[in-house]
Design an enzyme around this catalytic site. Structure first.
Site, mmCIF file in Angstrom:
data_model
loop_
_atom_site.group_PDB
_atom_site.id
_atom_site.type_symbol
_atom_site.label_atom_id
_atom_site.label_comp_id
_atom_site.label_asym_id
_atom_site.label_seq_id
_atom_site.Cartn_x
_atom_site.Cartn_y
_atom_site.Cartn_z
ATOM 1 N N GLU A 44 58.261 58.871 -15.438
ATOM 2 C CA GLU A 44 58.926 59.631 -14.382
ATOM 3 C C GLU A 44 58.108 59.503 -13.110
ATOM 4 O OE1 GLU A 44 60.823 64.035 -13.403
ATOM 5 O OE2 GLU A 44 59.044 63.909 -14.681
ATOM 6 N N ASP A 96 50.446 56.927 -6.692
ATOM 7 C CA ASP A 96 51.501 56.657 -5.725
ATOM 8 C C ASP A 96 52.580 55.779 -6.352
ATOM 9 O OD1 ASP A 96 53.053 55.965 -3.509
ATOM 10 O OD2 ASP A 96 51.330 55.732 -2.187
ATOM 11 N N ASP A 118 62.347 62.843 -2.572
ATOM 12 C CA ASP A 118 62.489 63.176 -1.149
ATOM 13 C C ASP A 118 63.558 62.271 -0.541
ATOM 14 O OD1 ASP A 118 62.156 63.521 1.649
ATOM 15 O OD2 ASP A 118 60.044 64.033 1.363
ATOM 16 N N LYS A 122 65.987 60.384 7.784
ATOM 17 C CA LYS A 122 65.980 59.629 9.033
ATOM 18 C C LYS A 122 65.952 58.125 8.759
ATOM 19 C CE LYS A 122 63.723 63.307 11.662
ATOM 20 N NZ LYS A 122 62.559 63.702 12.492
#
Length: 215
Positions: A44, A96, A118, A122
């Protein structure tokens, strides 16, 4: 969502190297060494506080699971659960999601989960979305041929973007759910903390389950 700093997080992580890896770059091809048994490995990316991944590990003792989280505080919450649960098929990574090919060997991961990433709405942040083509290329590299990706979100814009991005990358869709919690095709959904709260207030959850092309 960025979590507030917790003074107990770093000491807890330092005290339990048996459950968490903080320097995973030297581990490709060796992740099974962290588990009681050599079993199919599922990852995950972005595990939050860990409700989903710990429940998956409980429900599927015949599979191994890794929770990867970039936030120290978030992974510490999962670690605190694991210290209590001591699940033999769960390991954690503080790392990361953009570095997966330095963490895992080709084909080492059997399946991958992206839950409520997330949305980076934009346009200039498109490359940060976890379903952007560069991330999809990394997933494909660490999965076997025909490996499966499961993606859930409450963000319609990210869902639509991901649908197009995955399609353009050549993935085959096994499931496209526009309202996951009311979809009769789905009988075994495991919720995240955020998902449970959002859906209980009537929010809609979207899901894509897709496999990468073979060859």
């Amino acid at each position: 969502m960025r979590l507030r700093n917790k003074p107990w997080a770093a000491p807890l992580i330092a005290a339990h190297p048996e459950y968490i890896s903080v320097r995973p770059e030297g581990m490709p091809g060796h992740w099974q060494e962290h588990f009681a048994q050599d079993q199919p490995l599922f990852l995950e990316v972005g595990s939050g506080k860990g409700q989903f991944i710990t429940e998956m590990a409980k429900q599927h003792p015949d599979q191994n699971f890794i929770a990867l989280e970039i936030q120290e505080v978030a992974i510490a919450y999962i670690l605190r659960k694991q210290v209590a649960l001591k699940l033999p098929n769960l390991h954690l990574i503080l790392g990361d999601g953009a570095d997966l090919t330095t963490y895992f060997a080709p084909g080492e991961v059997s399946g991958l989960f992206l839950n409520f990433s997330d949305p980076w709405p934009k346009s200039r942040h498109e490359k940060r979305r976890l379903t952007y083509q560069s991330f999809l290329a990394q997933y494909q590299a660490i999965l076997p041929q025909g490996g499966r990706l499961q993606f859930k979100t409450d963000n319609q814009g990210l869902f639509e973007y991901s649908l197009v991005s995955m399609n353009n990358f050549g993935l085959h869709f096994d499931l496209v759910a526009l309202d996951l919690h009311h979809d009769s095709r789905v009988a075994d959904n495991v919720e995240t903390e955020y998902e449970h709260k959002f859906a209980s207030r009537g929010g809609r959850i979207y899901e894509l389950v897709a496999t990468f092309p073979k060859g």
